[in-house]
Design a protein around this motif. Structure first.
Motif, PDB file in Angstrom:
ATOM      1  N   GLY A 125       0.774  -1.236   0.000  1.00 10.51           N
ATOM      2  CA  GLY A 125       0.000   0.000   0.000  1.00 10.51           C
ATOM      3  C   GLY A 125       0.802   1.280   0.000  1.00 10.51           C
ATOM      4  N   VAL A 126       2.115   1.198  -0.219  1.00  7.78           N
ATOM      5  CA  VAL A 126       2.941   2.409  -0.241  1.00  7.78           C
ATOM      6  C   VAL A 126       3.838   2.359  -1.473  1.00  7.78           C
ATOM      7  CG1 VAL A 126       2.932   2.687   2.267  1.00  7.78           C
ATOM      8  CG2 VAL A 126       4.759   1.369   1.172  1.00  7.78           C
ATOM      9  N   PRO A 127       4.277   3.539  -1.970  1.00  8.37           N
ATOM     10  CA  PRO A 127       5.199   3.534  -3.106  1.00  8.37           C
ATOM     11  C   PRO A 127       6.600   3.118  -2.678  1.00  8.37           C
ATOM     12  CG  PRO A 127       4.850   5.777  -2.329  1.00  8.37           C
ATOM     13  CD  PRO A 127       3.917   4.901  -1.538  1.00  8.37           C
ATOM     14  N   GLY A 128       7.418   2.712  -3.653  1.00  8.19           N
ATOM     15  CA  GLY A 128       8.801   2.383  -3.300  1.00  8.19           C
ATOM     16  C   GLY A 128       9.482   1.412  -4.225  1.00  8.19           C
ATOM     17  N   GLY A 129       8.719   0.690  -5.062  1.00 11.31           N
ATOM     18  CA  GLY A 129       9.357  -0.259  -5.983  1.00 11.31           C
ATOM     19  C   GLY A 129       9.725  -1.563  -5.293  1.00 11.31           C
ATOM     20  N   ALA A 130      10.791  -2.183  -5.785  1.00  7.61           N
ATOM     21  CA  ALA A 130      11.204  -3.491  -5.272  1.00  7.61           C
ATOM     22  C   ALA A 130      11.661  -3.384  -3.811  1.00  7.61           C
ATOM     23  CB  ALA A 130      12.336  -4.051  -6.130  1.00  7.61           C
ATOM     24  N   ILE A 131      11.309  -4.392  -3.030  1.00 11.79           N
ATOM     25  CA  ILE A 131      11.709  -4.450  -1.611  1.00 11.79           C
ATOM     26  C   ILE A 131      13.099  -5.063  -1.514  1.00 11.79           C
ATOM     27  CG2 ILE A 131      11.213  -5.479   0.633  1.00 11.79           C
ATOM     28  CD1 ILE A 131       8.252  -5.405  -0.106  1.00 11.79           C
ATOM     29  N   HIS A 132      13.990  -4.406  -0.774  1.00  8.28           N
ATOM     30  CA  HIS A 132      15.329  -4.937  -0.511  1.00  8.28           C
ATOM     31  C   HIS A 132      15.350  -5.522   0.905  1.00  8.28           C
ATOM     32  CE1 HIS A 132      17.067  -1.823  -3.589  1.00  8.28           C
ATOM     33  NE2 HIS A 132      16.308  -2.748  -4.150  1.00  8.28           N
ATOM     34  N   LEU A 133      15.699  -6.785   1.007  1.00  7.70           N
ATOM     35  CA  LEU A 133      15.657  -7.482   2.295  1.00  7.70           C
ATOM     36  C   LEU A 133      17.036  -7.507   2.949  1.00  7.70           C
ATOM     37  CD1 LEU A 133      13.492 -10.581   1.325  1.00  7.70           C
ATOM     38  CD2 LEU A 133      12.721  -8.467   2.414  1.00  7.70           C
ATOM     39  N   TYR A 134      17.053  -7.238   4.259  1.00  9.78           N
ATOM     40  CA  TYR A 134      18.286  -7.292   5.053  1.00  9.78           C
ATOM     41  C   TYR A 134      18.022  -8.180   6.268  1.00  9.78           C
ATOM     42  CZ  TYR A 134      19.929  -3.288   2.313  1.00  9.78           C
ATOM     43  OH  TYR A 134      20.320  -2.456   1.290  1.00  9.78           O
ATOM     44  N   ALA A 135      18.893  -9.156   6.499  1.00 14.27           N
ATOM     45  CA  ALA A 135      18.685 -10.103   7.600  1.00 14.27           C
ATOM     46  C   ALA A 135      20.020 -10.481   8.223  1.00 14.27           C
ATOM     47  CB  ALA A 135      17.978 -11.360   7.082  1.00 14.27           C
ATOM     48  N   ARG A 136      19.962 -10.974   9.459  1.00 15.09           N
ATOM     49  CA  ARG A 136      21.160 -11.482  10.123  1.00 15.09           C
ATOM     50  C   ARG A 136      21.534 -12.847   9.556  1.00 15.09           C
ATOM     51  NH1 ARG A 136      22.225  -9.611  15.182  1.00 15.09           N
ATOM     52  NH2 ARG A 136      24.054 -10.944  14.946  1.00 15.09           N
ATOM     53  N   ASP A 137      22.766 -13.288   9.832  1.00 16.15           N
ATOM     54  CA  ASP A 137      23.226 -14.560   9.280  1.00 16.15           C
ATOM     55  C   ASP A 137      22.697 -15.747  10.081  1.00 16.15           C
ATOM     56  OD1 ASP A 137      24.822 -14.863  11.539  1.00 16.15           O
ATOM     57  OD2 ASP A 137      26.647 -14.207  10.559  1.00 16.15           O
ATOM     58  N   ASN A 138      22.994 -16.952   9.580  1.00 18.30           N
ATOM     59  CA  ASN A 138      22.405 -18.161  10.159  1.00 18.30           C
ATOM     60  C   ASN A 138      22.909 -18.482  11.562  1.00 18.30           C
ATOM     61  OD1 ASN A 138      20.712 -18.780   8.016  1.00 18.30           O
ATOM     62  ND2 ASN A 138      22.272 -19.944   6.931  1.00 18.30           N
ATOM     63  N   ARG A 139      24.046 -17.924  11.967  1.00 17.41           N
ATOM     64  CA  ARG A 139      24.572 -18.195  13.311  1.00 17.41           C
ATOM     65  C   ARG A 139      23.951 -17.284  14.352  1.00 17.41           C
ATOM     66  NH1 ARG A 139      31.028 -18.156  12.626  1.00 17.41           N
ATOM     67  NH2 ARG A 139      30.538 -15.990  12.087  1.00 17.41           N
ATOM     68  N   SER A 140      23.212 -16.299  13.889  1.00 17.58           N
ATOM     69  CA  SER A 140      22.691 -15.252  14.769  1.00 17.58           C
ATOM     70  C   SER A 140      21.470 -15.706  15.558  1.00 17.58           C
ATOM     71  CB  SER A 140      22.328 -14.030  13.917  1.00 17.58           C
ATOM     72  OG  SER A 140      21.423 -13.195  14.565  1.00 17.58           O
ATOM     73  N   GLY A 141      21.463 -15.379  16.848  1.00 22.59           N
ATOM     74  CA  GLY A 141      20.274 -15.624  17.658  1.00 22.59           C
ATOM     75  C   GLY A 141      19.130 -14.715  17.256  1.00 22.59           C
ATOM     76  N   THR A 142      19.457 -13.507  16.752  1.00 18.79           N
ATOM     77  CA  THR A 142      18.417 -12.599  16.268  1.00 18.79           C
ATOM     78  C   THR A 142      17.688 -13.229  15.088  1.00 18.79           C
ATOM     79  OG1 THR A 142      19.722 -10.690  16.960  1.00 18.79           O
ATOM     80  CG2 THR A 142      17.962 -10.279  15.375  1.00 18.79           C
ATOM     81  N   TYR A 143      18.448 -13.812  14.171  1.00 20.68           N
ATOM     82  CA  TYR A 143      17.812 -14.482  13.031  1.00 20.68           C
ATOM     83  C   TYR A 143      17.027 -15.710  13.509  1.00 20.68           C
ATOM     84  CZ  TYR A 143      17.056 -17.389   8.969  1.00 20.68           C
ATOM     85  OH  TYR A 143      16.462 -18.183   8.021  1.00 20.68           O
ATOM     86  N   ALA A 144      17.618 -16.494  14.419  1.00 22.93           N
ATOM     87  CA  ALA A 144      16.922 -17.688  14.919  1.00 22.93           C
ATOM     88  C   ALA A 144      15.606 -17.307  15.586  1.00 22.93           C
ATOM     89  CB  ALA A 144      17.817 -18.449  15.892  1.00 22.93           C
ATOM     90  N   ALA A 201      19.139   2.122   6.942  1.00 28.04           N
ATOM     91  CA  ALA A 201      18.924   3.563   7.061  1.00 28.04           C
ATOM     92  C   ALA A 201      19.391   4.323   5.822  1.00 28.04           C
ATOM     93  CB  ALA A 201      19.644   4.098   8.295  1.00 28.04           C
ATOM     94  N   ASN A 202      20.228   3.695   5.001  1.00 27.76           N
ATOM     95  CA  ASN A 202      20.747   4.344   3.799  1.00 27.76           C
ATOM     96  C   ASN A 202      20.107   3.831   2.508  1.00 27.76           C
ATOM     97  OD1 ASN A 202      22.696   6.157   4.947  1.00 27.76           O
ATOM     98  ND2 ASN A 202      23.944   4.371   5.446  1.00 27.76           N
ATOM     99  N   ASP A 203      19.114   2.963   2.616  1.00 20.91           N
ATOM    100  CA  ASP A 203      18.486   2.367   1.440  1.00 20.91           C
ATOM    101  C   ASP A 203      16.976   2.613   1.512  1.00 20.91           C
ATOM    102  OD1 ASP A 203      17.423   0.792  -0.572  1.00 20.91           O
ATOM    103  OD2 ASP A 203      18.522  -1.021  -0.022  1.00 20.91           O
ATOM    104  N   ARG A 204      16.453   3.447   0.620  1.00 19.49           N
ATOM    105  CA  ARG A 204      15.035   3.825   0.650  1.00 19.49           C
ATOM    106  C   ARG A 204      14.101   2.647   0.383  1.00 19.49           C
ATOM    107  NH1 ARG A 204      13.783   9.255   0.558  1.00 19.49           N
ATOM    108  NH2 ARG A 204      15.592  10.644   0.506  1.00 19.49           N
ATOM    109  N   GLN A 205      14.590   1.578  -0.181  1.00 18.87           N
ATOM    110  CA  GLN A 205      13.744   0.428  -0.498  1.00 18.87           C
ATOM    111  C   GLN A 205      13.923  -0.719   0.498  1.00 18.87           C
ATOM    112  OE1 GLN A 205      15.239   1.076  -4.822  1.00 18.87           O
ATOM    113  NE2 GLN A 205      13.562  -0.394  -5.001  1.00 18.87           N
ATOM    114  N   ALA A 206      14.641  -0.454   1.576  1.00 17.04           N
ATOM    115  CA  ALA A 206      15.050  -1.538   2.479  1.00 17.04           C
ATOM    116  C   ALA A 206      14.028  -1.832   3.556  1.00 17.04           C
ATOM    117  CB  ALA A 206      16.382  -1.176   3.136  1.00 17.04           C
ATOM    118  N   ILE A 207      14.046  -3.081   4.001  1.00 20.62           N
ATOM    119  CA  ILE A 207      13.405  -3.487   5.252  1.00 20.62           C
ATOM    120  C   ILE A 207      14.307  -4.536   5.882  1.00 20.62           C
ATOM    121  CG2 ILE A 207      11.984  -5.306   4.183  1.00 20.62           C
ATOM    122  CD1 ILE A 207       9.811  -4.621   6.295  1.00 20.62           C
ATOM    123  N   GLY A 208      14.463  -4.457   7.194  1.00 22.75           N
ATOM    124  CA  GLY A 208      15.310  -5.407   7.901  1.00 22.75           C
ATOM    125  C   GLY A 208      14.815  -5.600   9.315  1.00 22.75           C
ATOM    126  N   PHE A 209      15.547  -6.384  10.081  1.00 26.65           N
ATOM    127  CA  PHE A 209      15.232  -6.562  11.498  1.00 26.65           C
ATOM    128  C   PHE A 209      16.534  -6.602  12.271  1.00 26.65           C
ATOM    129  CE2 PHE A 209      15.248 -10.727   9.472  1.00 26.65           C
ATOM    130  CZ  PHE A 209      16.132 -11.449  10.258  1.00 26.65           C
TER     131      PHE A 209
END
Length: 435
Positions: free
Chosen positions: A166-185, A217-225
């Motif tokens: 429901g918002v403009p922005g184009g393609a979504i860029h995904l940012y995630a922690r690596d597989n060893r990370s408890g945040t990702y787990a 914070a530097n990528d207008r199309q980004a979403i991460g956790f």
């Protein structure tokens, strides 16, 4: 010769004193980046250690802390922060005295470490802080909120463009922690796995939250956790689970674990730990340690009384409580499939009792409100929620607390989606209110 032996014998205690006290911590990058070094330094200072010095290790995300204790003996603490899973591996290999994890130990890890004892006991599994997994976007992103279902669709690659949300922005860029990370787990366990999907292959992966948040914070199309403590300039989105209200990961919502992506930060010790490892864990649990937790951007477990705003959807008795009393900043939860309190709740009981004692409210000033999940039999949810409150009353009574009233509200006011077992577990809780 006898005179030489006597001289050597007299020198032995001095040699022993000169042996460095060596403590090795391994695991979570979320904790190891700033929180663990700050706790180690705080404990050393509390013990009157001198010459406390912190420096980077030989590898990225490693820290070495040296000091001299009050008796003049050298101290060295090594922290290797490469992800929660690496802490359990290091503990099993004898390369760590204590593992830091930003998610609970798994069944597989527990079995692999069985020689070290039951790492789910109250002494071996210690919650030292709370954190919210913050869902972050570029500061200019106009998106107002997301549900956990939408989060799963985004990070599994089922939703590709911002316009689908429901918002403009184009393609979504995904940012995630690596597989060893408890945040990702944790994110995987709370968001992806319950919906039977996997992280999209095009997500950019990071070992640490700090660079991930900076990239978002530097990528207008980004979403991460990321960890709440590492958000910085990024925009944090409110998150809703099922039909519950969308919440931001504020200190109050994370402390009560009402925020859908709240998580616990753990220290795991073997059944027979080094005295220095046990001392650090106990310091982390102390008021001084919890103050350091808060200063590092995490959520401490110190008890506070909070005003709760009333809503028309609240049951009348609960709305009356909100108007006249204050809710304590903790929700007491139970072991899965059990009426026994979990390890965090057992320590929270002590904190609640200490707070009530210091406030002069040990006798008949506290109200316990139990909640649960829906049941097929009419009235059963209300009965079970009251039984949970009674279980808490019994434990508080051993700490000298006489409760004024018990209330069982059944499946009212859920904080999680009851469609899934993990949501039902979160809804089985007891709140403490104080007049």
């Amino acid at each position: 010769m006898p005179r030489l032996l006597i001289l050597l014998f007299n020198l032995l205690p001095l040699t022993a004193l000169a042996e460095p006290v060596h403590l090795r911590l391994a695991g979570s990058n979320t904790m190891g980046a700033t929180l663990l070094p700050a706790l180690v330094v705080g404990q050393l200072q509390a013990q009157q250690a001198t010459a406390v010095h912190t420096q980077p290790g030989q590898t990225a995300n490693e820290t070495v802390i040296t000091a001299v204790d009050a008796s003049g003996s050298p101290i060295r603490v090594d922290i290797a922060a490469h992800g929660s899973s690496t802490g359990f591996v290091a503990l099993g290999r004898g390369n760590a005295d204590l593992a830091a994890a930003s998610r609970p130990i798994t069944e597989r890890e527990q079995r692999a470490l069985h020689a070290l004892g039951n790492l789910r006991e109250a002494d071996t599994e210690q919650v030292i802080a709370l954190d919210g997994i913050a869902v972050i976007t570029h500061p200019d992103n106009p998106l107002a909120q997301l549900t956990t279902d939408q989060l799963a669709q985004v990070f599994c690659g089922q939703v590709h463009h911002w316009e689908q949300l429901g918002v403009p922005g184009g393609a979504i860029h995904l940012y995630a922690r690596d597989n060893r990370s408890g945040t990702y787990a944790s994110f995987k366990a709370m968001v992806l796995a319950p919906r039977q999907c996997q992280l999209a292959h095009n997500a950019q992966r990071f070992e640490a939250s700090e660079p991930l948040a900076a990239a978002v914070a530097n990528d207008r199309q980004a979403i991460g956790f990321s960890s709440l403590a590492a958000v910085h300039r990024a925009k944090v989105l409110p998150v809703a689970d099922g039909d519950t209200p969308a919440l931001l990961p504020t200190s109050a919502q994370v402390a009560s674990e009402d925020y859908p992506l709240s998580r616990r930060l753990f220290l795991y010790l073997p059944a027979h730990p080094k005295p220095q490892a046990m001392a650090l864990a106990e310091f982390a649990q102390s008021p001084a340690g919890q103050a350091i937790v808060a200063r590092q951007g995490f959520v401490s477990q110190q008890i506070e009384a909070q005003q709760v705003n009333t809503r028309p959807t609240m049951p009348p008795r609960y709305r009356s409580l909100a108007q006249q009393a204050r809710r304590l900043s903790v929700s007491l939860r139970f072991q899965p499939g059990s009426a026994a309190l979990d390890n965090k709740a057992l320590r929270d009981i002590q904190r609640v009792a200490r707070y009530l004692d210091q406030a002069g409210k040990l006798q008949r000033r506290a109200v316990l409100v139990g909640f649960g999940d829906p049941k097929d039999t009419p009235g059963r949810a209300a009965l079970l929620s009251r039984l949970r409150a009674q279980a808490v009353r019994r434990v508080l009574a051993r700490e000298g607390v006489e409760v004024l009233e018990l209330i069982g509200l059944g499946d009212d006011l859920p904080v999680a989606d009851n469609e899934r077992e993990q949501g039902r577990l979160r809804n089985r809780r007891v709140e403490v209110w104080v007049y």
